[in-house]
Design a protein around this motif. Structure first.
Motif, mmCIF file in Angstrom:
data_model
loop_
_atom_site.group_PDB
_atom_site.id
_atom_site.type_symbol
_atom_site.label_atom_id
_atom_site.label_comp_id
_atom_site.label_asym_id
_atom_site.label_seq_id
_atom_site.Cartn_x
_atom_site.Cartn_y
_atom_site.Cartn_z
ATOM 1 N N UNK A 95 29.583 14.626 71.113
ATOM 2 C CA UNK A 95 30.830 14.494 71.448
ATOM 3 C C UNK A 95 31.031 12.704 71.012
ATOM 4 N N UNK A 96 30.033 12.372 71.226
ATOM 5 C CA UNK A 96 30.344 10.292 71.808
ATOM 6 C C UNK A 96 29.457 10.351 69.863
ATOM 7 N N UNK A 97 30.822 10.530 68.984
ATOM 8 C CA UNK A 97 29.759 9.966 67.465
ATOM 9 C C UNK A 97 29.670 8.266 67.717
ATOM 10 N N UNK A 98 28.840 7.983 67.433
ATOM 11 C CA UNK A 98 28.283 6.604 66.578
ATOM 12 C C UNK A 98 29.526 5.652 65.683
ATOM 13 N N UNK A 99 29.848 4.967 66.562
ATOM 14 C CA UNK A 99 30.484 3.524 65.232
ATOM 15 C C UNK A 99 29.411 2.958 65.011
ATOM 16 N N UNK A 100 30.130 2.854 63.111
ATOM 17 C CA UNK A 100 29.169 2.023 62.422
ATOM 18 C C UNK A 100 30.551 1.284 61.588
ATOM 19 N N UNK A 101 30.093 -0.036 60.701
ATOM 20 C CA UNK A 101 31.448 -0.697 60.513
ATOM 21 C C UNK A 101 30.330 -1.509 59.092
ATOM 22 N N UNK A 102 30.307 -1.675 58.599
ATOM 23 C CA UNK A 102 29.534 -2.673 57.932
ATOM 24 C C UNK A 102 29.693 -4.167 58.053
ATOM 25 N N UNK A 103 31.178 -4.412 57.211
ATOM 26 C CA UNK A 103 31.961 -5.362 58.016
ATOM 27 C C UNK A 103 33.113 -5.425 58.387
ATOM 28 N N UNK A 104 33.140 -6.045 59.717
ATOM 29 C CA UNK A 104 34.095 -6.102 60.750
ATOM 30 C C UNK A 104 34.340 -7.273 61.672
ATOM 31 N N UNK A 105 36.046 -7.275 61.801
ATOM 32 C CA UNK A 105 36.695 -9.129 62.718
ATOM 33 C C UNK A 105 36.505 -8.505 63.905
ATOM 34 N N UNK A 106 36.004 -10.048 64.208
ATOM 35 C CA UNK A 106 35.647 -9.758 65.872
ATOM 36 C C UNK A 106 36.273 -10.226 66.657
#
Length: 110
Positions: free
Chosen positions: A38-49
């Motif tokens: 129901x609450x999939x984990x968030x992952x991104x290798x490179x992301x802008x803050x």
């Protein structure tokens, strides 16, 4: 992103809302199995803050249950909500009094 009810909040690059689980601990997820469905984990290798957030507040953990990486904010793992279907949805806010959107002024109790 911004919403009239919750103000400015954190979302991924596609505008999907990111949440934290009040029952998590710093650098440790307590959401697994059906919960993670129901609450999939968030992952991104490179992301802008986004503006107003500090890059040093973001990190990554490796989940013990599925051996996958997950992005953290101030140590707390970030999640999507499965019932958010499109950009700007905030359907997970306040679910079971334990799931909340990450805002610039979010404070963690633990």
């Amino acid at each position: 992103m911004e919403n009239t009810e919750v103000g400015e909040y954190l979302a991924d690059s596609k505008g999907m809302t990111l949440y934290y689980f009040e029952n998590d601990e710093p650098k440790k997820s307590n959401c697994s199995g059906e919960c993670l469905g129901n609450w999939p984990a968030f992952f991104a290798k490179d992301f802008n803050v986004p503006y107003g957030f500090d890059k040093k507040d973001f990190g990554t953990i490796t989940r013990e249950d599925i051996n996958a990486k997950q992005v953290t904010y101030k140590g707390y793992p970030l999640y999507y909500f499965a019932k958010d279907q499109q950009e700007g949805d905030v359907n997970g806010q306040g679910v079971k009094d334990a799931w909340y959107i990450i805002a610039k002024d979010t404070e963690f109790e633990k």
